[in-house]
Design a protein around this motif. Structure first.
Motif, PDB file in Angstrom:
ATOM      1  N   LEU A  54      52.718  29.230  59.320  1.00  0.00           N
ATOM      2  CA  LEU A  54      53.308  30.433  58.714  1.00  0.00           C
ATOM      3  C   LEU A  54      54.620  30.360  59.441  1.00  0.00           C
ATOM      4  N   SER A  55      55.663  31.013  59.003  1.00  0.00           N
ATOM      5  CA  SER A  55      57.033  31.247  59.487  1.00  0.00           C
ATOM      6  C   SER A  55      57.199  32.524  60.372  1.00  0.00           C
ATOM      7  N   GLU A  56      57.938  32.467  61.288  1.00  0.00           N
ATOM      8  CA  GLU A  56      58.012  33.764  61.808  1.00  0.00           C
ATOM      9  C   GLU A  56      58.994  34.781  61.185  1.00  0.00           C
ATOM     10  N   ASN A  57      58.560  36.075  61.485  1.00  0.00           N
ATOM     11  CA  ASN A  57      59.246  37.077  60.915  1.00  0.00           C
ATOM     12  C   ASN A  57      59.487  37.060  59.258  1.00  0.00           C
ATOM     13  N   THR A  58      58.229  36.826  58.624  1.00  0.00           N
ATOM     14  CA  THR A  58      58.327  36.676  57.282  1.00  0.00           C
ATOM     15  C   THR A  58      57.132  37.558  56.550  1.00  0.00           C
ATOM     16  N   THR A  59      57.303  37.976  55.515  1.00  0.00           N
ATOM     17  CA  THR A  59      56.237  38.869  54.832  1.00  0.00           C
ATOM     18  C   THR A  59      55.736  37.878  53.664  1.00  0.00           C
ATOM     19  N   TYR A  60      54.565  37.728  53.604  1.00  0.00           N
ATOM     20  CA  TYR A  60      53.879  36.825  52.814  1.00  0.00           C
ATOM     21  C   TYR A  60      52.919  38.038  51.797  1.00  0.00           C
ATOM     22  N   ASN A  61      53.181  37.472  50.533  1.00  0.00           N
ATOM     23  CA  ASN A  61      52.323  38.251  49.719  1.00  0.00           C
ATOM     24  C   ASN A  61      50.793  37.688  49.428  1.00  0.00           C
ATOM     25  N   GLY A  62      49.957  38.530  49.851  1.00  0.00           N
ATOM     26  CA  GLY A  62      48.482  37.412  49.750  1.00  0.00           C
ATOM     27  C   GLY A  62      47.732  37.838  48.644  1.00  0.00           C
ATOM     28  N   SER A  63      46.909  36.833  48.291  1.00  0.00           N
ATOM     29  CA  SER A  63      46.059  37.080  46.947  1.00  0.00           C
ATOM     30  C   SER A  63      44.865  36.205  47.103  1.00  0.00           C
ATOM     31  N   ILE A  64      43.686  36.690  46.683  1.00  0.00           N
ATOM     32  CA  ILE A  64      42.473  36.130  46.940  1.00  0.00           C
ATOM     33  C   ILE A  64      41.658  35.681  45.676  1.00  0.00           C
ATOM     34  N   VAL A  65      41.389  34.458  45.681  1.00  0.00           N
ATOM     35  CA  VAL A  65      40.664  34.187  44.412  1.00  0.00           C
ATOM     36  C   VAL A  65      39.256  33.693  44.879  1.00  0.00           C
ATOM     37  N   LEU A  66      38.123  34.193  44.364  1.00  0.00           N
ATOM     38  CA  LEU A  66      36.625  33.722  44.592  1.00  0.00           C
ATOM     39  C   LEU A  66      36.238  32.959  43.347  1.00  0.00           C
ATOM     40  N   LEU A  67      35.676  31.701  43.625  1.00  0.00           N
ATOM     41  CA  LEU A  67      34.852  30.893  42.650  1.00  0.00           C
ATOM     42  C   LEU A  67      33.479  30.709  43.189  1.00  0.00           C
ATOM     43  N   ASN A  68      32.724  30.532  41.934  1.00  0.00           N
ATOM     44  CA  ASN A  68      31.155  29.861  41.832  1.00  0.00           C
ATOM     45  C   ASN A  68      31.458  28.489  41.236  1.00  0.00           C
ATOM     46  N   GLU A  69      31.693  27.531  42.044  1.00  0.00           N
ATOM     47  CA  GLU A  69      31.843  26.300  41.702  1.00  0.00           C
ATOM     48  C   GLU A  69      30.367  25.370  41.492  1.00  0.00           C
ATOM     49  N   THR A  70      29.258  26.107  41.504  1.00  0.00           N
ATOM     50  CA  THR A  70      28.077  25.524  41.074  1.00  0.00           C
ATOM     51  C   THR A  70      28.004  25.549  39.894  1.00  0.00           C
ATOM     52  N   GLU A  71      28.753  26.437  39.115  1.00  0.00           N
ATOM     53  CA  GLU A  71      28.730  26.478  37.620  1.00  0.00           C
ATOM     54  C   GLU A  71      29.656  25.409  36.836  1.00  0.00           C
ATOM     55  N   ASP A  72      29.467  25.013  35.891  1.00  0.00           N
ATOM     56  CA  ASP A  72      30.532  24.152  35.157  1.00  0.00           C
ATOM     57  C   ASP A  72      31.108  24.765  34.081  1.00  0.00           C
ATOM     58  N   PRO A  73      32.161  25.041  33.534  1.00  0.00           N
ATOM     59  CA  PRO A  73      33.143  24.973  34.567  1.00  0.00           C
ATOM     60  C   PRO A  73      33.046  26.136  35.543  1.00  0.00           C
ATOM     61  N   ALA A  74      33.737  25.919  36.737  1.00  0.00           N
ATOM     62  CA  ALA A  74      33.682  26.990  37.748  1.00  0.00           C
ATOM     63  C   ALA A  74      33.907  28.271  37.495  1.00  0.00           C
ATOM     64  N   GLU A  75      33.282  29.287  37.618  1.00  0.00           N
ATOM     65  CA  GLU A  75      33.399  30.824  37.274  1.00  0.00           C
ATOM     66  C   GLU A  75      34.033  31.500  38.213  1.00  0.00           C
ATOM     67  N   GLU A  76      35.095  32.364  37.899  1.00  0.00           N
ATOM     68  CA  GLU A  76      35.894  33.447  38.838  1.00  0.00           C
ATOM     69  C   GLU A  76      35.163  34.569  39.043  1.00  0.00           C
ATOM     70  N   VAL A  77      34.909  34.742  40.338  1.00  0.00           N
ATOM     71  CA  VAL A  77      34.119  35.964  40.784  1.00  0.00           C
ATOM     72  C   VAL A  77      34.951  37.227  40.894  1.00  0.00           C
ATOM     73  N   ASN A  78      36.255  36.790  40.974  1.00  0.00           N
ATOM     74  CA  ASN A  78      36.976  38.183  41.059  1.00  0.00           C
ATOM     75  C   ASN A  78      36.536  39.337  40.129  1.00  0.00           C
ATOM     76  N   GLU A  79      36.386  39.177  38.943  1.00  0.00           N
ATOM     77  CA  GLU A  79      36.075  40.007  37.914  1.00  0.00           C
ATOM     78  C   GLU A  79      34.846  40.905  38.295  1.00  0.00           C
TER      79      GLU A  79
END
Lengths: 197, 799
Positions: free
Chosen positions: A75-100
């Protein structure tokens, strides 16, 4: 000798029991729909710059393989980052997004961001429960405790240290923002060694 | 123990008598059913009259000057059970009467619920035992059995109680429910026997594998639940018990009704219902610890001395909530729970049963037929069917709470037969065969990988046992049994796990199908086991007995020991079985010395159990997953040694004051590692003062102290890496809790309401001083204290 005849019959019946033919069909696969295999945290710097991605991936779930942790850079000094998280279940095909599912049960989930000594990073929640629609009622939640699917992370001076992200199911809400106070069950936890330079 | 009630059929030759002026003569002979020897001094009475005669030394008798007509005779003999027969008298009649001259008894080292002063009258023991069962009517099987020395339990909370005999539980303890070996997934720690304690008339425990007719794998022992005897006379009787239970704010009711007929027909029905809400410790509510339990059974048949049959159907269902605070995510959660000393979740009291919870239903059907062959013995044939369905519901995400995380259905068919030669006074032989087929179906709809795979299991067993009476003092018994079992499983392994276990080197040929990340394998394992026993009982007189028994028992591994692999959510641990596990072999030597004096008596039972390839499950480390670190518990085999001692005694201080004293100790050692075995019960000491005044309507009061020592011998704790602390921390998963002392008290009194209706009221207080404690053998000790004070008010109505 009536008795021996009876016993003989029993023995034969027993033997018949033993010799059942074996024409089993293969059992069905179990579709493991609840597993979270992958957590990807994207940190986008405000005002442009290099996006930093943190990821933990454990494709065999509760199997013996340890999660694979990748960090795209520092990361860079003195910087504000906007963070977001994505969760997946990749045992399924296609991968399922768990965020919902997390959003639909926002009142029962919370991410915790814990910063170790030496890492100069301040994290603030950028969402609350009322941003999400309850799966149960179909309406937005009316409560406003933090959830943490989106957040901001602001760096100050250079340094190195740990950044631990934990998703808890059914924590005590509201809480003081630490895992120790919140309780509940850990759904995901990973510690990333970050560098601010 | 089984004394058969019977009627003798009499074959009568009709003479057309001419006399009508009461000069008829009835004569006959009384002989032993088995060896046909004439019985002297048998008493024959014409029921309802003072007409009594005795048989002479040839077993013959004669009654003169009778009128023609129907008579009922009562024939009794000091060594036999009493018989009633009907005679239709016209002129001169001759009757042959056969008496049953054997008191059938188990001659193993048997546990009697109490050191009873007069062993001669087994009825006292029986009623005592029934009394104890009734006292525990609101509890469960495991709780009641703890009244016996050497019997402890492995608990998951207060409602899931697995009996342990001499420190061993689960598959090493056979439970026979009215002659049917329970098949209710005894594999897991949180799988309690699916039995309504109110359905039994008496329970005996055999501490070891010497009762070969029940199975050769009873390395811990056998629990025999038997039905109360039903008399063969025209009668209708029953009882109802109602318990109010303070701790849990609920109660239970159980009722039974028996209809019997003189001709041997009988019908018995029984039902129970129990409901409790959250239970409480002295300081807080144990959130989500309620229970709902229903049991019912119906039994009918015809029992004669020469032949008979009976059929039984029993149903049991329970819904048990599991302490919410014990549901955790990972090692960090576990460390947090252990360190905090109190549950992480405490909610107000509720009757609701929420997740995590289990729902279990057990159906048992049995039909049994027996026939006696004169001068030979008795033949039994039995078929039984069992179906056990287990759901475990977990705290789940995305509205999946209503979808069980574990859904297993176990179906078992058993056909068994045995023959007992008891014609000879000096010796008896019993020979038997058994065939069993069992199928387990884990429902894939759960959305969770199967903890126990699909399997089919075939068992075949054959045994021969015998006993020989050398003289009045010495009785020798011995037996041998062979068991074959085949388990044919179909299981999905994660490819990563398969390789991590090293199965790809040893078991690669079992793979049926490779589905990328998963492998379908079809292990078929056969086990051939031989068990045996030999022992003697020496008793100079009724007041003392010495018994010595050696038993070798072999037990094939159960499905969870072989196939467990992966996260067991309800235990928050990864459990790993091992495909290469072989049968374990136990050599057990037990000695029992019993003496009775005028006012006191004692029983001393030392034993040693040496188990080769003992299968145990213990924590070995942690594995890291995206959910954090989990403790890994692995099954492994080692040589183990269990040494123990049970002592019990009673003293009759005066006519009204009696004390009882019990002490049990067992030490378990892993010989290979030279370390303590896990989950061995701590020593315990029980003392009880009893005051009884039968003349005050059977008034009885007691005060009991139970002291449980700290288990100072336990396996080492683990050092695990804690992601939260970023360092290794000591996971005190094996550290036992401190010793504790509990006081209980109670009183009871009866009231005769009508000629054949009696009300008995009793009040029992447990943990009277509201002591805070935790028990080493309760898996919830990491999360919460044990139960606080409880008050149970019981009303019993016999009619």
């Amino acid at each position: 000798m009536k008795t021996s005849k009876f016993l003989f019959t029993t023995a034969v019946a027993g033997a018949l029991l033993m010799s059942c033919s074996n024409d089993d069909e293969a059992p069905d696969d179990v579709n493991e729909e609840e597993v979270i295999t992958t957590m990807t945290i994207t940190l986008v710097p405000e005002g442009g710059g290099t996006t930093v991605t943190l990821q933990t991936q454990d494709l065999d779930g509760d199997g013996p393989e340890e999660p694979d942790v990748t960090i795209s850079g520092s990361l860079s000094e003195n910087t504000t980052y906007n963070g977001s998280i994505v969760l997946l279940n990749e045992t399924e095909d296609p991968a399922e997004e768990v965020n919902e599912e997390i959003e639909g049960e926002a009142a029962e989930h919370q991410f915790f961001f814990e910063v170790g000594i030496g890492l100069n990073l301040n994290v603030a929640y950028a969402d609350d429960e009322s941003d999400y629609v309850s799966a149960e009622t179909g309406e937005n939640f009316t409560t406003t405790n933090p959830v943490g699917l989106v957040f901001t992370a602001t760096t100050t001076d250079a340094g190195t240290g740990t950044f631990t992200v934990t998703l808890r199911h059914e924590p005590t809400k509201p809480n003081d923002g630490t895992t120790g106070d919140a309780g509940g069950e850990t759904d995901i936890t990973e510690t990333f060694d970050l560098v601010v330079e | 123990m089984k004394i058969f009630i019977f009627i003798v059929f009499v074959f009568l030759v009709h003479f057309h008598g001419l006399s009508q002026d009461c000069t008829d003569i009835l004569s006959g002979q009384v002989i032993d059913y088995h060896d046909k020897t004439p019985l002297e001094k048998a008493v024959i009475q014409i029921v309802g009259t003072q007409n009594i005669v005795e048989t002479d030394d040839n077993g013959k008798f004669k009654i003169l000057d009778l009128c023609s007509g129907e008579y009922e005779l009562e024939i009794s003999h000091p060594d036999c059970s009493t018989v009633f027969i009907e005679v239709n008298l016209e002129g001169i009649e001759w009757v042959d009467i056969r008496l049953e001259h054997h008191i059938e008894e188990l001659e193993e080292v048997k546990v009697i619920g109490d050191a009873v002063a007069n062993k001669t009258n087994s009825a006292i023991e029986e009623s005592l035992r029934l009394t104890t069962l009734e006292q525990y009517s609101s509890g469960n099987l495991g709780d009641a059995l703890k009244e016996l020395g050497g019997v402890s339990s492995l608990n998951t909370g207060a409602n899931i109680v697995k009996p342990a005999i001499h420190g061993l539980n689960g598959s090493r303890v056979l439970i026979l429910n009215d002659g049917v070996r329970m098949q209710d997934m005894e594999w897991g720690d949180e799988h309690a026997p699916n039995i309504d304690i109110n359905s039994a008339g008496s329970i005996s425990v055999i501490k070891g594998a010497s009762a070969l007719q029940y199975g050769g794998d009873a390395i811990g022992g056998v629990i025999l639940m038997e039905q109360a005897r039903i008399p063969s006379k025209d009668t209708l009787y029953g009882k109802t018990l109602v318990n109010g239970i303070l701790n849990g704010r609920g109660g239970n009711i159980t009722s039974e009704l028996t209809r019997a007929f003189k001709k041997g027909w009988f019908l018995k029905g029984q039902g129970s219902y129990k409901r409790l809400g959250d239970q409480e410790t002295p300081d807080y509510v144990l959130s989500n610890t309620g229970i709902k339990e229903i049991g019912a059974s119906l039994q009918f048949g015809k029992r004669l001395f020469t032949w008979g049959w009976d059929a039984r159907y029993s149903f049991y269902t329970s819904e048990i909530a599991i302490l919410r605070a014990s549901h955790i995510g990972s090692v960090d959660d576990l460390i947090r729970a252990i360190n905090s000393g109190e549950p992480q979740v405490i909610n107000p009291f509720t009757y609701e049963l929420q997740n995590p919870r289990q729902e279990v239903t057990h159906h048992l059907g049995k039909i049994k037929f027996y026939k006696r062959f004169e001068g030979l013995g008795k033949w039994n044939l039995q078929y039984d069917y069992q179906n056990n369905r287990r759901f475990e519901f977990d705290v789940r995400r995305g509205g999946r709470g209503d979808q069980a995380a574990i859904d297993l259905e176990l179906t078992t068919h058993t056909l068994s037969s045995d023959f007992k030669w008891d014609a000879k006074e000096k010796y008896q032989l019993q020979f038997g065969l058994l065939g069993r087929y069992q199928e387990n179906f884990p429902n894939p709809e759960t959305g969770v990988r199967r903890l126990i795979p699909d399997y089919e299991k075939y068992d075949f067993g054959a045994f021969i046992t015998g006993e020989y009476r050398l003289n009045d003092q010495l009785l020798v018994d011995a037996g041998i049994r062979y068991d074959f079992s085949r388990i044919d499983a179909q299981k999905f392994y994660q490819t990563s796990r398969w390789e991590e276990r090293g199965y790809d080197a040893e078991f690669q040929d079992l793979i049926v199908e490779d589905r990328g990340t998963q492998l379908l394998v079809n292990p078929v394992f056969d086990y051939n086991n031989i068990s045996g026993t030999v022992g003697f009982k020496y008793s100079e007189n009724d007041a003392n007995a010495t018994r010595l028994n050696y038993a070798i028992a072999k037990r094939a591994p159960n499905p969870s020991e072989l196939f467990s692999d992966g996260l067991h959510h309800s235990a928050a641990r990864i459990e790993l079985g091992d495909l290469s596990i072989q049968s374990e072999t136990s050599h057990k030597i037990s000695l029992s010395y019993q003496r009775q004096f005028k006012q006191w008596g004692f029983t001393l039972e030392p034993y040693g159990n040496f188990i080769k390839d003992f299968i145990l499950l213990e924590p070995t480390g942690v594995e890291f997953t995206i959910r954090g670190a989990f403790p890994v518990w692995e099954y492994r085999q080692t040589d183990a040694r269990l040494l123990g001692l049970d002592f019990s005694s009673y003293i009759d201080w005066t006519k009204n004051w009696e004390t009882e004293h019990k002490f049990s100790l067992v030490k378990g050692k892993d010989v290979d590692k030279d370390a303590a075995l896990i989950n061995i019960p701590a020593a315990s000491l029980r003392n009880k003062i009893i005051f009884s005044r039968p003349e005050w309507n059977g008034f009885e009061a007691f005060l009991e102290s139970q002291y449980v020592f700290r288990q100072n011998e336990f396996p080492e704790n683990l050092w695990v890496f804690s992601p939260a602390d970023q360092e290794d921390v000591l996971l005190e998963i094996n550290t036992p809790p401190n010793a504790y002392h509990l006081i209980a008290a109670g009183a009871k009194k009866g009231f005769q309401l009508k000629r054949n209706m009696k009300l008995t009221t009793s009040l029992t207080l447990t943990n009277l001083l509201n002591t805070k404690y935790r028990d080493y053998l309760n898996r919830q000790r990491f999360y919460a204290d044990d139960l606080g004070r409880n008050i149970i008010l019981q009303l019993k109505l016999n009619y």
